[in-house]
Write an enzyme that holds these catalytic residues in place. Sequence first.
Site, PDB file in Angstrom:
ATOM      1  N   ARG A 107       0.863  -1.189   0.000  1.00 16.59           N
ATOM      2  CA  ARG A 107       0.000   0.000   0.000  1.00 16.59           C
ATOM      3  C   ARG A 107       0.894   1.231   0.000  1.00 16.59           C
ATOM      4  NH1 ARG A 107      -5.036   2.114   3.586  1.00 16.59           N
ATOM      5  NH2 ARG A 107      -6.006   0.569   2.233  1.00 16.59           N
ATOM      6  N   HIS A 134      -7.590   0.773  -6.133  1.00 18.53           N
ATOM      7  CA  HIS A 134      -7.784   0.062  -4.863  1.00 18.53           C
ATOM      8  C   HIS A 134      -8.532  -1.244  -5.169  1.00 18.53           C
ATOM      9  CE1 HIS A 134      -7.915  -0.685  -0.717  1.00 18.53           C
ATOM     10  NE2 HIS A 134      -8.770   0.223  -0.289  1.00 18.53           N
ATOM     11  N   GLN A 137     -10.437  -3.578  -2.547  1.00 11.14           N
ATOM     12  CA  GLN A 137     -11.671  -2.945  -2.055  1.00 11.14           C
ATOM     13  C   GLN A 137     -12.856  -3.302  -2.961  1.00 11.14           C
ATOM     14  OE1 GLN A 137     -12.119  -0.583   0.707  1.00 11.14           O
ATOM     15  NE2 GLN A 137     -14.221  -1.096   0.235  1.00 11.14           N
ATOM     16  N   ASP A 230     -16.719   8.428  -0.954  1.00  8.16           N
ATOM     17  CA  ASP A 230     -15.397   8.265  -0.339  1.00  8.16           C
ATOM     18  C   ASP A 230     -14.964   9.636   0.177  1.00  8.16           C
ATOM     19  OD1 ASP A 230     -12.850   7.357   0.365  1.00  8.16           O
ATOM     20  OD2 ASP A 230     -12.104   7.238  -1.696  1.00  8.16           O
ATOM     21  N   CYS A 271     -16.039   2.897   1.316  1.00  6.02           N
ATOM     22  CA  CYS A 271     -14.866   2.052   1.601  1.00  6.02           C
ATOM     23  C   CYS A 271     -14.414   2.208   3.052  1.00  6.02           C
ATOM     24  CB  CYS A 271     -13.734   2.390   0.647  1.00  6.02           C
ATOM     25  SG  CYS A 271     -13.331   4.153   0.629  1.00  6.02           S
ATOM     26  N   ARG A 316     -13.979  -7.223   3.217  1.00  6.52           N
ATOM     27  CA  ARG A 316     -12.579  -6.989   2.831  1.00  6.52           C
ATOM     28  C   ARG A 316     -11.735  -8.208   3.183  1.00  6.52           C
ATOM     29  NH1 ARG A 316     -10.349  -2.243   2.429  1.00  6.52           N
ATOM     30  NH2 ARG A 316      -8.899  -3.441   1.176  1.00  6.52           N
TER      31      ARG A 316
HETATM   32  N1   CP Z   1     -11.063   0.849   2.972  1.00  5.34           N
HETATM   33  C1   CP Z   1      -9.778   0.784   3.323  1.00  5.34           C
HETATM   34  O1   CP Z   1      -8.879   0.500   2.531  1.00  5.34           O
HETATM   35  O2   CP Z   1      -9.561   1.007   4.647  1.00  5.34           O
HETATM   36  P1   CP Z   1      -8.161   1.149   5.370  1.00  5.34           P
HETATM   37  O3   CP Z   1      -7.534   2.416   4.877  1.00  5.34           O
HETATM   38  O4   CP Z   1      -8.477   1.172   6.824  1.00  5.34           O
HETATM   39  O5   CP Z   1      -7.319  -0.041   4.990  1.00  5.34           O
HETATM   40  N1  NVA Z   2      -9.493   7.431  -1.435  1.00  5.82           N
HETATM   41  C1  NVA Z   2      -9.125   7.041  -0.097  1.00  5.82           C
HETATM   42  C2  NVA Z   2      -9.439   5.596   0.129  1.00  5.82           C
HETATM   43  C3  NVA Z   2      -9.150   5.090   1.505  1.00  5.82           C
HETATM   44  C4  NVA Z   2      -9.457   3.646   1.675  1.00  5.82           C
HETATM   45  C5  NVA Z   2      -7.655   7.316   0.135  1.00  5.82           C
HETATM   46  O1  NVA Z   2      -6.850   6.992  -0.754  1.00  5.82           O
HETATM   47  O2  NVA Z   2      -7.315   7.858   1.169  1.00  5.82           O
END
Ligand code: CP
Ligand code: NVA
Length: 329
Positions: A107, A134, A137, A230, A271, A316
Amino acid sequence: MGSLKGRDFLKLLDFTPEEIAQLLSVAIGLKKKKHSGEPHRYLEGKQIAIIFEKDSTRTRCSFEVAAKDLGMQVTYLGPTGSQMGKKETIADTARVLASMYDGIEYRGFEQSIVQELADYSKVPVWNGLTNEFHPTQMLADVMTIFEEFGSIKGRKLVFCGDARNNVGNSLMVVSAKLGMHFTCCAPEELFPEEELVNTCREICKETGGSITLTEDIMEGTKDADALYTDVWVSMGEPMELWESRIKLLKPYQINMEVMNNAKPDAIFLHCLPSFHNNGTTIGKEIEEKFGLKEMEVTDEVFESSHSRVFEEAENRMHTIKAVILETLR
Ligand code: CP
Ligand code: NVA
């Protein structure tokens, strides 16, 4: 079912509709096993490394729990504490980790980083979120839609918000792949990149899905099966952006008027994490600065009977488990 062994999981554009359906079907089976307490330690003794250059609750915990349920061991590498990117290149890190682990999750920032990790790794690399996509997700999101309605193809999914972000992009891709009707409600400057829209529209020709971009939230959310939003500023973006994003996206907040404009049995998805109240430090800062208590979704919708956000969050784990299992077994 075909084998996905050895495949990277970097973005859903790399997978066929059948392969995505296969991952969903495995996830549904694994969820049943988890709920009934049936052991499923299919990958006993294997090891994975999970790299997080950005914060995470769901994705990190999902990878850890999923791997452990499958009988594996996990090493967590956070934003500090490893050499990656500072004293050691991505390519070198990939080759070192791939010599010790059976799979690597990443990530972080650009998609090119997770791509480079995969290019230099002889074991599967999984994208746990980049600036652009993502993909894990998405599996949880469509699984939640399937659990609710018993089908995915032909459903209308509407995303309101920053439609160029990782989640907006990925929802458009998964909708195209699975033949859903995807509508993005946003100001034009936050519409997804034209190239990706065109790619998705090409895919829709095969799958029967469609992509609609509109600035009109009431027109866009009409007859929707699922409304999705989001955060307005994503991880890695500067805090200074909040002011302009609030101005741009406040009209795209999902409130009860918008929710009621969708089908009566429509569900609300997010998400997470979500700014639906002022119960967080950033939420409080925004309230003090801009006088806004709730942002992309009102607390009323978030807590309403339409909301499936916690079912989605649980999914998830089951879907990430399916990705690990299918790419390693
Ligand atoms: N939705 C999601 O990716 O959550 P986190 O940032 O907590 O992993
Ligand atoms: N768009 C958001 C998603 C978090 C799961 C981010 O990248 O912060």
